[in-house]
Design an enzyme around this catalytic site. Sequence first.
Site, short mmCIF file in Angstrom:
data_model
loop_
_atom_site.label_atom_id
_atom_site.label_comp_id
_atom_site.label_asym_id
_atom_site.label_seq_id
_atom_site.Cartn_x
_atom_site.Cartn_y
_atom_site.Cartn_z
N ARG A 40 36.81 -19.52 0.23
CA ARG A 40 37.86 -19.73 -0.76
C ARG A 40 39.22 -19.98 -0.11
O ARG A 40 40.20 -20.21 -0.82
CB ARG A 40 37.97 -18.49 -1.62
CG ARG A 40 37.43 -18.65 -3.04
CD ARG A 40 37.55 -17.29 -3.70
NE ARG A 40 37.55 -17.30 -5.12
CZ ARG A 40 36.46 -17.04 -5.87
NH1 ARG A 40 35.30 -16.91 -5.32
NH2 ARG A 40 36.59 -16.96 -7.17
N ARG A 56 33.30 -17.17 -22.17
CA ARG A 56 32.20 -16.68 -21.32
C ARG A 56 31.94 -15.19 -21.53
O ARG A 56 32.88 -14.38 -21.58
CB ARG A 56 32.57 -16.94 -19.85
CG ARG A 56 31.49 -16.51 -18.88
CD ARG A 56 31.61 -17.24 -17.58
NE ARG A 56 32.61 -16.67 -16.69
CZ ARG A 56 32.80 -17.10 -15.45
NH1 ARG A 56 32.09 -18.12 -14.98
NH2 ARG A 56 33.72 -16.56 -14.69
#
Length: 230
Positions: free
Chosen positions: A101, A138
């Site tokens: 990341r 979600r």
Amino acid sequence: MTDADPTTDPRPGVRMVIMGRQGAGKGTQAVRVGETCAVPHISTGDMLRAAVKAGTELGLRAKAIMDAGDLVPDEVMIGIVGERLQQPDAQRGWILDGFPRTVGQAEALAAITAEAPVDVVVELVVPNEVVVERLSARRTCDSCGTIYTADDPEIADGVCPKCGGTPVQRDDDKPDAILHRLEVYERDTAPLLGHYGALGLLEQVDGLGSADDVFARLLAVVDARVGDPA
Ligand code: AMP
């Protein structure tokens, strides 16, 4: 993990990094590619959530960082992934989801995998407004991690049909944290696209459309990079 048998599965293993904004569908797609290629899906977010749930030292350290949508320090993540990639099931390949990341993590990954380097880095491309919508809707099972949408009839009774756990909205899928995570992605993670592009490893895949369509695009990329068994 996977039901496929590496000794009979005709598809070759693959070492793939899957990138894209939060909510681009990385987790869902990575599971399917992992099953098809008989390699483990290694999600650093799932590993950290498991550590939080188990109350380990790592979990205690990571929880506040994750809830705020910030990044766990590179040295911690590099240690976790380095160990995971040494496990026997990762010798045939792996799908890394959520790692690297940062450029520091990418450099460490290159060092860790010097003998058997990354075959391909896929960016699942989905516009910002779509991911904000997806993340807000979600729901994630608090037990097995399966991902649903809030209006999915399968979870209308509030119970995960796979394991009996409870689908919940992750703290980092709440509006303020979503926006912050997307900023962090642009600032810390998006520069990796240029990094991997320059190395000739990057493939951009359209992440819009049905999960089946996206999966077919991903497999085409895998086949082009590591060979189609057909
Ligand atoms: P994810 O499920 O991949 O969105 O990860 C959830 C959270 O875990 C992130 O918002 C970070 O706080 C943390 N995390 C996961 N992977 C990494 C990583 N490679 N480096 C730093 N933090 C990470």
